[in-house]
Design a protein around this motif. Structure first.
Motif, PDB file in Angstrom:
ATOM      1  N   TYR A  94       0.831  -1.145  -0.142  1.00  0.00           N
ATOM      2  CA  TYR A  94       0.085   0.124  -0.040  1.00  0.00           C
ATOM      3  C   TYR A  94       1.026   1.231   0.125  1.00  0.00           C
ATOM      4  O   TYR A  94       1.983   1.300   0.440  1.00  0.00           O
ATOM      5  CB  TYR A  94      -1.107   0.219   1.282  1.00  0.00           C
ATOM      6  CG  TYR A  94      -2.086  -1.142   1.339  1.00  0.00           C
ATOM      7  CD1 TYR A  94      -3.080  -0.801   0.864  1.00  0.00           C
ATOM      8  CD2 TYR A  94      -1.710  -2.390   1.709  1.00  0.00           C
ATOM      9  CE1 TYR A  94      -4.188  -1.836   0.908  1.00  0.00           C
ATOM     10  CE2 TYR A  94      -2.415  -3.489   1.892  1.00  0.00           C
ATOM     11  CZ  TYR A  94      -3.853  -3.030   1.452  1.00  0.00           C
ATOM     12  OH  TYR A  94      -4.759  -4.045   1.443  1.00  0.00           O
ATOM     13  N   GLN A 136      -3.600   3.389   0.062  1.00  0.00           N
ATOM     14  CA  GLN A 136      -3.999   2.958  -1.289  1.00  0.00           C
ATOM     15  C   GLN A 136      -3.434   1.661  -1.565  1.00  0.00           C
ATOM     16  O   GLN A 136      -2.112   1.703  -1.569  1.00  0.00           O
ATOM     17  CB  GLN A 136      -3.752   3.978  -2.426  1.00  0.00           C
ATOM     18  CG  GLN A 136      -4.748   5.203  -1.703  1.00  0.00           C
ATOM     19  CD  GLN A 136      -6.085   5.064  -1.755  1.00  0.00           C
ATOM     20  OE1 GLN A 136      -6.819   4.378  -2.563  1.00  0.00           O
ATOM     21  NE2 GLN A 136      -6.832   5.707  -0.895  1.00  0.00           N
ATOM     22  N   LEU A 137      -4.118   0.555  -2.228  1.00  0.00           N
ATOM     23  CA  LEU A 137      -3.296  -0.582  -2.682  1.00  0.00           C
ATOM     24  C   LEU A 137      -2.765  -0.207  -3.895  1.00  0.00           C
ATOM     25  O   LEU A 137      -3.199   0.338  -4.972  1.00  0.00           O
ATOM     26  CB  LEU A 137      -4.675  -1.623  -2.804  1.00  0.00           C
ATOM     27  CG  LEU A 137      -4.352  -3.108  -3.509  1.00  0.00           C
ATOM     28  CD1 LEU A 137      -3.334  -3.639  -2.319  1.00  0.00           C
ATOM     29  CD2 LEU A 137      -5.456  -3.621  -3.633  1.00  0.00           C
TER      30      LEU A 137
END
Length: 494
Positions: free
Chosen positions: A302, A306-307
């Motif tokens: 991440y 956020q991935l």
């Protein structure tokens, strides 16, 4: 006149010497005559005594019978310590050897041989050595341990010796087992059982090599669990307890080792190699993490929550066993930040973060005597490096020292620095020290403080050389006195 007086003195001296010598010669003659008379008297008395003794018929002792010679054992008792399966020869040498003495062997209170005749029909491994009284025991077993006595059977005075035989068996581990065959979940209890045999009774020592820990094998003590004879019990095990466990059986007869693997099943544990990584715009950086787990976890990355998709042109994710690597090429300042490695399996998940920065990174800050050592990572040019030191007490105040910058730029952007504190006019004592660096972007974080012990510098002591010459003492000797006297007499005569 003086010459005549001296001549008279010398004449008197010579006459005195002659008189003394004559008297001594007469004295010796008288003593020799006395000795001859004494010898004649002694010879006469001896002849008279011999004649009287012959008349009495000689010594009465000749009429008595010579006493019977008793048997003796020439061998001394010994102790024998040997391993099971070997042979032992117990010696028993008797004297006189040709007197037909009857010798018996017994173990404890049980007779084995009387002369050449076996007395224990069950003992097939014991025998007498040919043409001797020695006892030979083949293929010794544990029950052969005991006291063996060799005795001469004579009515007047039986004599004996005793040998001690100790048979040992090397340790052997017959069973080494763990709860659930060593596959447990976090929070379960672990019981290790190590069954051993051997004589003397072996001691058991436990150790382990952690699966996720650093270093080699570590001994297990009371802080790790509870020991009860041949078992070891651990309550509420964790992932850190996974690894290879060893049981050592040790005695004077030898040792034995057994091992087994303990797997702890649970949520994964993530480990990162470098929690802070320095790079620059358009310079690739590699962020690495590892997750060792059973079953193997799935790892995801991440960026600021956020991935990260593996298909992104800016990021590349690769895996090598339990290790995952995220390659990042920052294009702008916003591409720096916090990256998170997350591992997940059916039992749970775990994560750790790595900061990608443009500021310098301090690593391996340590102490070597009065010297500080550390490593600086920086793709940007270094501008300042400072060391801060304060007395290791509540009232200490920080003092700042500027460290000279490296003269040559390292192509790997990694700099090894050494900074001595011994020449900084600091009093002897205990100090806390920390370091930070600045490049064209910003200052780094302060390193974790380390403790430095400074000692006062000993002043050299000048020593004076001492030269000691040999002395000779002039002591008058008898020869010197006589020589002086003789020279005086000659001078007076002349």
């Amino acid at each position: 006149m003086e010459l005549r007086r001296l001549s008279i003195c010398i004449a008197f001296f010579i006459l005195a010497v002659i008189s003394q010598c004559s008297e001594a010669r007469h004295s010796l003659q008288r003593r020799a005559s006395d000795y001859e008379v004494s010898d004649e008297m002694l010879n006469d008395e001896s002849n008279d005594y011999g004649t009287q003794n012959d008349a009495d018929g000689g010594n009465d002792a000749d009429d008595e019978d010579t006493p019977e010679v008793e048997g003796k054992i020439l061998t001394k008792g010994e102790s024998y310590r040997l391993l099971i399966g070997n042979s032992v020869r117990l010696e028993c040498r008797v004297s006189p050897a040709d007197a037909g003495l009857v010798v018996s062997w017994s173990k404890e209170q049980k007779r084995l041989f009387l002369g050449n005749l076996p007395q224990d029909s069950e003992n097939k491994r014991a025998s007498l050595v040919h043409n001797s009284n020695d006892l030979l025991i083949k293929d010794v077993q544990i029950n052969d341990t005991g006291r063996y006595t060799c005795m001469i059977m004579q009515a007047s005075n039986p004599v004996s010796i005793t040998h001690v035989v100790i048979v040992e068996e090397p340790p052997r581990i017959t069973n080494f087992a763990a709860t659930a065959n060593g596959n447990l979940r976090e929070g379960n209890d672990l019981l290790l059982t190590c069954d051993v045999t051997g004589t003397p009774k072996p001691s058991i020592i436990w150790s382990r090599q952690r699966k996720y820990g650093l270093g080699g094998t570590e001994p297990l003590g009371e802080a790790n669990g509870v020991f009860t004879g041949h078992t070891f019990f651990m309550k509420n095990i964790t992932k850190e307890d996974a690894g290879i466990y060893y049981c050592y059986a040790i005695s004077d007869a030898g040792n034995a080792t057994a091992m087994l693997t303990v797997n702890v099943i649970g949520k994964p544990r993530v480990h990162v190699h470098h929690p802070i990584v320095n790079t620059d715009i358009n310079v690739e950086a590699q962020l690495q993490c590892a997750a060792h787990e059973e079953p193997a976890p799935h790892i995801r990355w991440y960026k600021d929550g956020q991935l990260i998709e593996d298909s992104s042109f800016q990021y590349t994710i690769s895996a090598n066993g339990s290790q995952s690597t995220l390659s990042v090429i920052p294009r702008r300042d916003e591409d720096f930040g916090t990256f998170t490695c997350e591992a997940i399996n059916p039992h749970g998940k775990h994560n750790k973060s790595i900061d990608l920065v443009q500021s310098p990174v301090i690593e391996n800050f340590d102490v070597e005597g009065p010297k500080l050592t550390w490593t600086v990572h920086s793709h940007q040019p270094l501008e300042e490096i400072e060391v801060q030191v304060k007395s290791n007490d509540e009232n200490g105040e920080w003092k700042t020292f500027q460290v000279p910058l490296p003269e040559v730029k390292d192509p790997t952007h990694e700099y090894e620095l050494i900074y001595p504190l011994s020449d900084k006019s600091l009093e002897s004592g205990s100090y806390l020290a920390t370091v930070r660096a600045k490049n064209s972007k910003s200052w780094s974080y302060h390193s974790e403080p380390v403790v430095v012990q400074l000692e006062s510098q000993a002043q050299p002591i000048q020593t004076a050389s001492v030269f000691r010459s040999d002395g000779y003492s002039l002591r008058p000797t008898t020869f010197a006195v006589l020589s002086t006297t003789f020279m005086y007499v000659l001078v007076r005569m002349l």
